[in-house]
Design an enzyme around this catalytic site. Sequence first.
Site, PDB file in Angstrom:
ATOM      1  N   SER A  99       0.878  -1.179   0.000  1.00 49.93           N
ATOM      2  CA  SER A  99       0.000   0.000   0.000  1.00 49.93           C
ATOM      3  C   SER A  99       0.910   1.221   0.000  1.00 49.93           C
ATOM      4  CB  SER A  99      -0.922  -0.014   1.215  1.00 49.93           C
ATOM      5  OG  SER A  99      -0.189   0.067   2.413  1.00 49.93           O
ATOM      6  N   HIS A 131      -3.529  -6.018   2.521  1.00 45.17           N
ATOM      7  CA  HIS A 131      -2.662  -7.054   3.090  1.00 45.17           C
ATOM      8  C   HIS A 131      -3.375  -8.378   3.344  1.00 45.17           C
ATOM      9  CE1 HIS A 131       0.205  -3.735   4.825  1.00 45.17           C
ATOM     10  NE2 HIS A 131       0.224  -3.820   3.508  1.00 45.17           N
ATOM     11  N   GLN A 140      -6.671  -1.670   7.115  1.00 38.85           N
ATOM     12  CA  GLN A 140      -5.530  -2.547   6.818  1.00 38.85           C
ATOM     13  C   GLN A 140      -4.911  -3.212   8.059  1.00 38.85           C
ATOM     14  OE1 GLN A 140      -2.504  -1.276   3.703  1.00 38.85           O
ATOM     15  NE2 GLN A 140      -1.272  -1.021   5.542  1.00 38.85           N
ATOM     16  N   GLU A 141      -4.745  -2.442   9.152  1.00 37.36           N
ATOM     17  CA  GLU A 141      -3.987  -2.984  10.290  1.00 37.36           C
ATOM     18  C   GLU A 141      -4.638  -2.643  11.626  1.00 37.36           C
ATOM     19  OE1 GLU A 141       0.076  -1.528   9.926  1.00 37.36           O
ATOM     20  OE2 GLU A 141      -0.090  -1.763   7.749  1.00 37.36           O
ATOM     21  N   GLU A 179       1.316  -9.419   7.017  1.00 35.21           N
ATOM     22  CA  GLU A 179       2.170  -9.045   8.146  1.00 35.21           C
ATOM     23  C   GLU A 179       1.979  -9.975   9.339  1.00 35.21           C
ATOM     24  OE1 GLU A 179       1.413  -4.815   8.608  1.00 35.21           O
ATOM     25  OE2 GLU A 179       2.609  -4.397   6.819  1.00 35.21           O
ATOM     26  N   ASP A 193      -4.058   1.226  11.556  1.00 38.71           N
ATOM     27  CA  ASP A 193      -3.647   1.818  10.282  1.00 38.71           C
ATOM     28  C   ASP A 193      -4.730   1.482   9.265  1.00 38.71           C
ATOM     29  OD1 ASP A 193      -2.631   2.760   7.960  1.00 38.71           O
ATOM     30  OD2 ASP A 193      -0.848   1.469   7.902  1.00 38.71           O
ATOM     31  N   GLU A 240      -3.168   5.792  12.101  1.00 39.09           N
ATOM     32  CA  GLU A 240      -2.280   6.114  10.983  1.00 39.09           C
ATOM     33  C   GLU A 240      -3.097   6.122   9.689  1.00 39.09           C
ATOM     34  OE1 GLU A 240       0.914   3.231  10.767  1.00 39.09           O
ATOM     35  OE2 GLU A 240       0.975   3.401   8.594  1.00 39.09           O
ATOM     36  N   ASP A 287       1.502   8.397   7.022  1.00 38.88           N
ATOM     37  CA  ASP A 287       2.374   7.423   6.343  1.00 38.88           C
ATOM     38  C   ASP A 287       2.380   7.766   4.851  1.00 38.88           C
ATOM     39  OD1 ASP A 287       3.619   5.223   5.224  1.00 38.88           O
ATOM     40  OD2 ASP A 287       2.046   3.801   5.713  1.00 38.88           O
ATOM     41  N   ARG A 340       7.878  -2.908   6.185  1.00 37.26           N
ATOM     42  CA  ARG A 340       6.977  -2.918   5.044  1.00 37.26           C
ATOM     43  C   ARG A 340       6.235  -4.259   5.043  1.00 37.26           C
ATOM     44  NH1 ARG A 340       7.350   1.703   1.738  1.00 37.26           N
ATOM     45  NH2 ARG A 340       5.207   1.020   1.458  1.00 37.26           N
ATOM     46  N   SER A 341       5.163  -4.333   4.245  1.00 38.26           N
ATOM     47  CA  SER A 341       4.426  -5.594   4.215  1.00 38.26           C
ATOM     48  C   SER A 341       5.240  -6.707   3.549  1.00 38.26           C
ATOM     49  CB  SER A 341       3.071  -5.407   3.537  1.00 38.26           C
ATOM     50  OG  SER A 341       3.212  -4.741   2.306  1.00 38.26           O
TER      51      SER A 341
HETATM   52  C1  2PG Z   1       1.856   0.567   5.980  1.00 34.33           C
HETATM   53  C2  2PG Z   1       2.803  -0.526   5.527  1.00 34.33           C
HETATM   54  C3  2PG Z   1       3.436  -1.328   6.624  1.00 34.33           C
HETATM   55  P1  2PG Z   1       3.003  -1.406   3.103  1.00 34.33           P
HETATM   56  O1  2PG Z   1       0.909   0.915   5.289  1.00 34.33           O
HETATM   57  O2  2PG Z   1       2.072   1.159   7.032  1.00 34.33           O
HETATM   58  O3  2PG Z   1       2.539  -1.845   7.542  1.00 34.33           O
HETATM   59  O4  2PG Z   1       2.258  -1.328   4.536  1.00 34.33           O
HETATM   60  O5  2PG Z   1       4.406  -1.834   3.373  1.00 34.33           O
HETATM   61  O6  2PG Z   1       2.214  -2.387   2.292  1.00 34.33           O
HETATM   62  O7  2PG Z   1       2.943  -0.023   2.530  1.00 34.33           O
HETATM   63 MG    MG Z   2       0.553   2.686   6.753  1.00 32.10          MG
END
Ligand code: 2PG
Ligand code: MG
Length: 421
Positions: free
Chosen positions: A42, A157, A165-166, A207, A244, A285, A312, A366-367
């Site tokens: 992402s 993810h 996402q998280e 992740e 996130d 985030e 981010d 990163r993912s």
């Molecule tokens: C994020 C990251 C890491 P990605 O969005 O913060 O968790 O994801 O590495 O896919 O950008």
């Molecule tokens: Mg992020």
Amino acid sequence: MFTIDQLAAWQILDSRGRPTVAARATLHGGGVGITQVPSGASTGEHEAVERRDGDPSRYGGLGVTAACRAVEIDIAKAVAGRTFADLAELDRAIVELDGTPNKARLGANALLAVSQAVACALADQAGQPLHQYLSAQIGVPARLPVPHFNMINGGAHAANRLNFQEFMVAPTGTPSMAEAIRCGAEIYAALRGLVVDRFKSAGVGDEGGFAPDIATPEQALDLLVDAIQRAGYQPRADVELALDPAANGFLSGDAYHPGDGTLDTSELIDRYEQLISAYPIRSIEDGLAESDRRGWRMLTAAVGEWVQVVGDDLLVTDPERIRAAARDQLANAALIKPNQIGTVTETLAALAAAREAGWGAMISHRSGETSDTFIADLAVAAGVGQLKTGAPARGERVAKYNRLLEIEATSGNGLPYGLAY
Ligand code: 2PG
Ligand code: MG
């Protein structure tokens, strides 16, 4: 002062089975550093460019052999045998050699591999652990960061219906790194039990967080609170939550789709306020898409006094973007990912920009990861008190957590654990 003798680079696989760059730097004084760079899914629009071969007959176009050649030919030709005052001078030289605003010519994956490998070689040459070498560059008190463990995955993810996402747990109330890791692992085990029980599956996302068949953030947060309690911890007092949403991923046109309906910017902010009042959330985030600057300002004004609002995709570890966002009061913390900007020196400049703005910062994986542990040492040296590097499971994620345990166990009694502010 140091002189580079040799640079080598080769293609390896990341945790998603995609090619990425590994590199080794050898210094004239005998120091050797080896590193592996990660890769995101992402990504923010303004991230430095990860160079891919684009040959569809090999790895679906994702090969990085050209980036490896850029290290061994273009960069080595320009820097091998040359003497540099410090890492900053080397990083300036390779950024100038690339010559583009987004590192597209040589590739940010090539540049970061060289920069990190040389940083590791300099630490090796000085006989220091990497965090000590980086600490001397940064000049703030080092500290062991609160790990933000990814527990539930959605968005880009995972293959479930969840659009955020998280979902992370952060043991802010534990006394040490060892106890924080135990706390994260015990909550992960409790969550696994719940997810298997209710959803008959223990499938995980990129992740390592579970990816049950749920659709709304409330369902994910209820599972987390339940898992925290079952593991014997107290939500808020021992463990706080972090999100996130990665809102770039669920914006279409000017409507957000958090998983159950369609919201405009103010409605999404209202939803965050409801979540914050119902759950022990300490950090959000990318709550808004990177294009929604007005929304960022509104969210920070609404909740920024008591919740961390982290940029981010909005900031992409770019010191200039962090300064501009601080001026416009768009957030109050920056996510820091070395491969978003492409060199160690610029990563340290992004950390300095956040510090000067009075902001917090969280170091991040990163993912697509490898077993490289550079960011664990960086998180300690940066003294920011926060790191996210996935679930307390899967080799490429636990490599970082295990490195933090090693640092805690071997660095004497000098390093405090916990949030920096
Ligand atoms: C994020 C990251 C890491 P990605 O969005 O913060 O968790 O994801 O590495 O896919 O950008
Ligand atoms: Mg992020």
